[in-house]
Scaffold this active site. Structure first.
Site: not given
Ligand code: GLP
Length: 248
Positions: A73, A142, A144, A149
């Site tokens: 990314d 979280n 991801h 996400e």
């Protein structure tokens, strides 16, 4: 749970042990296949892994000359040379210190004028390289992976994402500690891009990751914990330290 539990979990005493073990596996994979196609993450977690890989390279145990890399990314709006870009991060921690061939190093360009075209270009480049042999992943608190996400729906392919406040906070160290300076958007490999890798190793260390690691292993497959999709992969492994494993 049955012995066919996926992903496999390897628990090691601490961050250093995890980094050493994974660096050794990557070096072995390069030894078996010098033309390995490697998917790579950024974040605090892989820094020690990259240090170990550089050390193995210096000892002559990891020749990167024919290895191809694809990073997961990149932030939108940053030129590759920006100190906050993932490209710069990878140069600092790994790429400038090993003998990679520049033409075999692949990044999403977050400053590309047409983000959609850039995502298509990246998917094509991965396909042309023959797909990813070994994808290394970190994980956000979280759940991801890359910048996929938690959401009601996930994207299959490389795409543009809006980052969650939590994710911007955890990336703030690249921007002088100020979450407001973290770009609001990023480009990321999609879930199918990641899951198409022939082998996946997710690395997680520290107590802050314990609850999401527990959900990845013991919860159902859910878009609310993107890493839980690793349960669907035939050759996925979690390498964690005792702190990250403490809720298992
Ligand atoms: C970023 C990256 C992820 C990485 C995550 C975890 O959000 N896009 O690929 O897994 O950070 O970072 P850390 O290792 O610092 O917890």
């Amino acid at each position: 749970m049955s012995s066919a539990r996926r992903p496999r979990v390897v628990i090691l005493p601490d961050e250093t042990a995890v980094a050493r073990a994974l660096a050794g596996r990557i070096a072995d994979a390069i030894g078996r296949n010098p033309r390995l196609v490697l998917g790579l993450p950024t974040g605090r977690t892989p820094i020690e892994l990259y240090r170990e890989l550089v050390a193995l390279h210096e000892k002559g145990r990891a020749d990167f000359s024919q290895v191809t890399t694809f990073n997961l990314d990149e932030f939108c709006g940053l030129p590759p040379a920006d100190a906050g870009s993932y490209r710069s991060f990878m140069d600092r921690h790994l790429l400038a210190h090993v003998n990679v061939t520049p033409g075999r190093v692949n990044f999403l360009n977050g400053a590309a004028p047409d983000a959609d075209a850039e995502c298509v270009r990246y998917e094509d480049a991965i396909a042309r390289a023959g797909g990813i042999d070994l994808q290394v992943l970190g994980i956000g608190t979280n759940g991801h992976i890359g910048f996929n996400e938690p959401a009601r729906e996930l994207h299959a392919r490389t795409h543009r994402v809006t980052l969650k406040p939590e994710t911007r906070r955890s990336n703030a160290r690249l921007f002088g500690g100020d979450p407001a300076k973290v770009p609001a958007e990023a480009l990321s490999m999609g879930m199918a891009t990641i899951l198409a890798a022939r082998r996946i190793v997710l690395v997680a260390t520290g107590a802050a990751k314990a609850s999401c690691i527990e959900r990845v292993i013991n919860g159902g497959v859910t878009t609310e914990v993107p890493a839980s999709f690793l349960q669907l992969h035939a050759d996925a492994e979690l390498m964690v330290d005792e702190s990250a494993a403490r809720e298992l």
